[in-house]
Design a protein around this motif. Structure first.
Motif, PDB file in Angstrom:
ATOM      1  N   TYR A   1      16.347   9.198   7.282  1.00  0.00           N
ATOM      2  CA  TYR A   1      15.644   9.167   5.991  1.00  0.00           C
ATOM      3  C   TYR A   1      14.560   8.091   5.971  1.00  0.00           C
ATOM      4  N   HIS A   2      13.390   8.439   5.485  1.00  0.00           N
ATOM      5  CA  HIS A   2      12.330   7.425   5.341  1.00  0.00           C
ATOM      6  C   HIS A   2      11.388   7.805   4.220  1.00  0.00           C
ATOM      7  N   LEU A   3      10.951   6.779   3.519  1.00  0.00           N
ATOM      8  CA  LEU A   3       9.952   6.939   2.458  1.00  0.00           C
ATOM      9  C   LEU A   3       8.628   6.386   2.992  1.00  0.00           C
ATOM     10  N   HIS A   4       7.586   7.225   2.945  1.00  0.00           N
ATOM     11  CA  HIS A   4       6.253   6.771   3.352  1.00  0.00           C
ATOM     12  C   HIS A   4       5.554   6.157   2.136  1.00  0.00           C
ATOM     13  N   LEU A   5       4.890   5.022   2.332  1.00  0.00           N
ATOM     14  CA  LEU A   5       3.954   4.496   1.341  1.00  0.00           C
ATOM     15  C   LEU A   5       2.594   4.489   2.025  1.00  0.00           C
ATOM     16  N   VAL A   6       1.633   5.219   1.447  1.00  0.00           N
ATOM     17  CA  VAL A   6       0.317   5.355   2.088  1.00  0.00           C
ATOM     18  C   VAL A   6      -0.766   4.930   1.104  1.00  0.00           C
ATOM     19  N   PRO A   7      -1.405   3.778   1.381  1.00  0.00           N
ATOM     20  CA  PRO A   7      -2.488   3.345   0.497  1.00  0.00           C
ATOM     21  C   PRO A   7      -3.791   4.064   0.810  1.00  0.00           C
ATOM     22  N   ARG A   8      -4.641   4.181  -0.196  1.00  0.00           N
ATOM     23  CA  ARG A   8      -6.002   4.676   0.036  1.00  0.00           C
ATOM     24  C   ARG A   8      -6.988   3.627  -0.462  1.00  0.00           C
ATOM     25  N   MET A   9      -7.926   3.280   0.427  1.00  0.00           N
ATOM     26  CA  MET A   9      -8.918   2.269   0.101  1.00  0.00           C
ATOM     27  C   MET A   9     -10.146   2.932  -0.520  1.00  0.00           C
ATOM     28  N   ALA A  10     -10.846   2.185  -1.351  1.00  0.00           N
ATOM     29  CA  ALA A  10     -12.088   2.691  -1.954  1.00  0.00           C
ATOM     30  C   ALA A  10     -13.037   3.136  -0.848  1.00  0.00           C
TER      31      ALA A  10
END
Ligand code: 5GP
Ligand code: ZN
Length: 139
Positions: free
Chosen positions: A98-107
């Motif tokens: 099990y894994h939760l992805h956190l994916v940021p998006r930059m301007a």
């Protein structure tokens, strides 16, 4: 689990870029990042998916996701952070821990494909029928 990559990462047998850990969870950078800062949060005790993970570990992951998302925001100043979690090979879960992805998006960076889909109105009768089926299976 002996042959699980993520269990090996937790044990330190495979190196990783750790960003956070506590007694239940471990968070580290994805080595194939969709975007800089792509972070995975996993339970320390092996569980394959949302059906297997104990509620306490699931809760711990989501509480930790708030802490890590706050750090991502402070460190990288993204315009948003997507949270994604896959269950089963049919939806392209590749690592069966099990894994939760956190994916940021930059301007100014490209749209994240995982966050964009066409909104096509559904058949309300089918939506109703399916919702009732799921509601009837809740326990
Ligand atoms: P999913 O199972 O949700 O499709 O994604 C698995 C994720 O784990 C992928 O994004 C992949 O890049 C990542 N991953 C697979 N093997 C490793 C590894 O050895 N180290 C790290 N840090 N990430 C990995
Ligand atoms: Zn594992």
């Amino acid at each position: 689990m002996n042959d699980c990559i993520f269990c090996k990462i937790i044990q330190g047998e495979i190196p990783s870029v750790k960003v956070y850990e506590n007694d239940r969870v471990f968070a580290f950078e994805d080595i194939n990042p969709i975007a800089p800062g792509h972070t995975l949060i996993i339970p320390k005790v092996h569980a394959e998916n949302i059906w297997e993970i104990p509620e306490e570990d699931l809760a711990a992951i989501h509480v930790a996701s708030k802490k890590v998302a706050r750090a991502i925001r402070e460190a990288l100043d993204p315009i948003g952070v997507a949270a994604l979690q896959l269950n089963g090979r049919g939806v392209n879960q590749m690592v069966m821990h099990y894994h939760l992805h956190l994916v940021p998006r930059m301007a100014g960076s490209p749209e994240l494909s995982i966050t964009k889909w066409d909104l096509v109105p559904g058949d309300m009768a089918l939506i109703q029928q399916t919702g009732e089926k799921i509601a009837g299976a809740i326990r």
